[in-house]
Scaffold this motif. Sequence first.
Motif, PDB file in Angstrom:
ATOM      1  N   UNK A  72       0.838  -1.203   0.000  1.00 55.28           N
ATOM      2  CA  UNK A  72       0.000   0.000   0.000  1.00 55.28           C
ATOM      3  C   UNK A  72       0.872   1.252   0.000  1.00 55.28           C
ATOM      4  N   UNK A  73       1.949   1.236   0.787  1.00 60.99           N
ATOM      5  CA  UNK A  73       2.868   2.374   0.814  1.00 60.99           C
ATOM      6  C   UNK A  73       3.547   2.563  -0.536  1.00 60.99           C
ATOM      7  N   UNK A  74       3.857   1.462  -1.209  1.00 57.00           N
ATOM      8  CA  UNK A  74       4.483   1.547  -2.536  1.00 57.00           C
ATOM      9  C   UNK A  74       3.560   2.248  -3.526  1.00 57.00           C
ATOM     10  N   UNK A  75       2.289   1.875  -3.534  1.00 55.98           N
ATOM     11  CA  UNK A  75       1.330   2.539  -4.423  1.00 55.98           C
ATOM     12  C   UNK A  75       1.191   4.016  -4.065  1.00 55.98           C
ATOM     13  N   UNK A  76       1.161   4.291  -2.769  1.00 51.88           N
ATOM     14  CA  UNK A  76       1.077   5.673  -2.305  1.00 51.88           C
ATOM     15  C   UNK A  76       2.279   6.473  -2.812  1.00 51.88           C
ATOM     16  N   UNK A  79       2.115   7.232  -6.537  1.00 47.96           N
ATOM     17  CA  UNK A  79       1.161   8.301  -6.845  1.00 47.96           C
ATOM     18  C   UNK A  79       1.644   9.650  -6.331  1.00 47.96           C
ATOM     19  N   UNK A  80       2.176   9.667  -5.120  1.00 48.08           N
ATOM     20  CA  UNK A  80       2.586  10.935  -4.513  1.00 48.08           C
ATOM     21  C   UNK A  80       3.805  11.534  -5.219  1.00 48.08           C
ATOM     22  N   UNK A  81       4.518  10.752  -6.008  1.00 48.40           N
ATOM     23  CA  UNK A  81       5.644  11.282  -6.793  1.00 48.40           C
ATOM     24  C   UNK A  81       5.171  12.343  -7.783  1.00 48.40           C
ATOM     25  N   UNK A  82       3.887  12.347  -8.086  1.00 54.47           N
ATOM     26  CA  UNK A  82       3.342  13.381  -8.976  1.00 54.47           C
ATOM     27  C   UNK A  82       3.494  14.781  -8.380  1.00 54.47           C
ATOM     28  N   UNK A  83       3.441  14.890  -7.051  1.00 55.72           N
ATOM     29  CA  UNK A  83       3.549  16.214  -6.409  1.00 55.72           C
ATOM     30  C   UNK A  83       4.909  16.863  -6.677  1.00 55.72           C
ATOM     31  N   UNK A 115      11.917   4.737  -3.822  1.00 54.03           N
ATOM     32  CA  UNK A 115      11.274   4.190  -2.627  1.00 54.03           C
ATOM     33  C   UNK A 115      10.109   3.287  -3.008  1.00 54.03           C
ATOM     34  N   UNK A 116       9.304   3.720  -3.946  1.00 50.48           N
ATOM     35  CA  UNK A 116       8.174   2.893  -4.409  1.00 50.48           C
ATOM     36  C   UNK A 116       8.679   1.565  -4.971  1.00 50.48           C
ATOM     37  N   UNK A 117       9.719   1.621  -5.788  1.00 50.24           N
ATOM     38  CA  UNK A 117      10.262   0.398  -6.372  1.00 50.24           C
ATOM     39  C   UNK A 117      10.775  -0.554  -5.297  1.00 50.24           C
ATOM     40  N   UNK A 118      11.485  -0.022  -4.312  1.00 50.08           N
ATOM     41  CA  UNK A 118      11.985  -0.858  -3.210  1.00 50.08           C
ATOM     42  C   UNK A 118      10.837  -1.494  -2.435  1.00 50.08           C
ATOM     43  N   UNK A 119       9.815  -0.705  -2.180  1.00 53.12           N
ATOM     44  CA  UNK A 119       8.661  -1.231  -1.429  1.00 53.12           C
ATOM     45  C   UNK A 119       7.907  -2.305  -2.233  1.00 53.12           C
ATOM     46  N   UNK A 120       7.800  -2.107  -3.537  1.00 55.65           N
ATOM     47  CA  UNK A 120       7.167  -3.139  -4.373  1.00 55.65           C
ATOM     48  C   UNK A 120       7.988  -4.430  -4.345  1.00 55.65           C
TER      49      UNK A 120
END
Length: 122
Positions: A72-76, A79-83, A115-120
């Motif tokens: 869930x954190x990875x998806x977050x 998405x939040x990388x858009x900011x 970070x997202x990639x690591x979490x995935x």
Amino acid sequence: MTTTAYTLAIVLDLLVLFIGARFLLQPRPAAAAYGVPAEGEGAGAYLAVKGLRDATFGVMGLALLAFAGARAEAWFMLIVALAPLGDTLIVLRHGGTKAVAFGIHFATAVVVLVSAALLFAV
């Protein structure tokens, strides 16, 4: 890799929470550090909105990691990388320097995507 993924996510979440708090408590210096100084009387409201947005992102990220897990954190994070990607364009469009746009905002987006990639991968 799990420790690295969780540590990076927590650091990023706390950092964005700190940035949000700074925009709420010291809006003008925070805006200058963002790359586009705030001017005019109405700027305070917009800076407070940015502060609240960032603080909310930080708290949400920590809550997702604690209660929903790495996926869930990875998806977050994805998405939040858009900011920060959007922040890069905002700084460039409104007279900020390329150094700030790419050295702070774009670099932040890249780290958030890592970070997202690591979490995935966890």
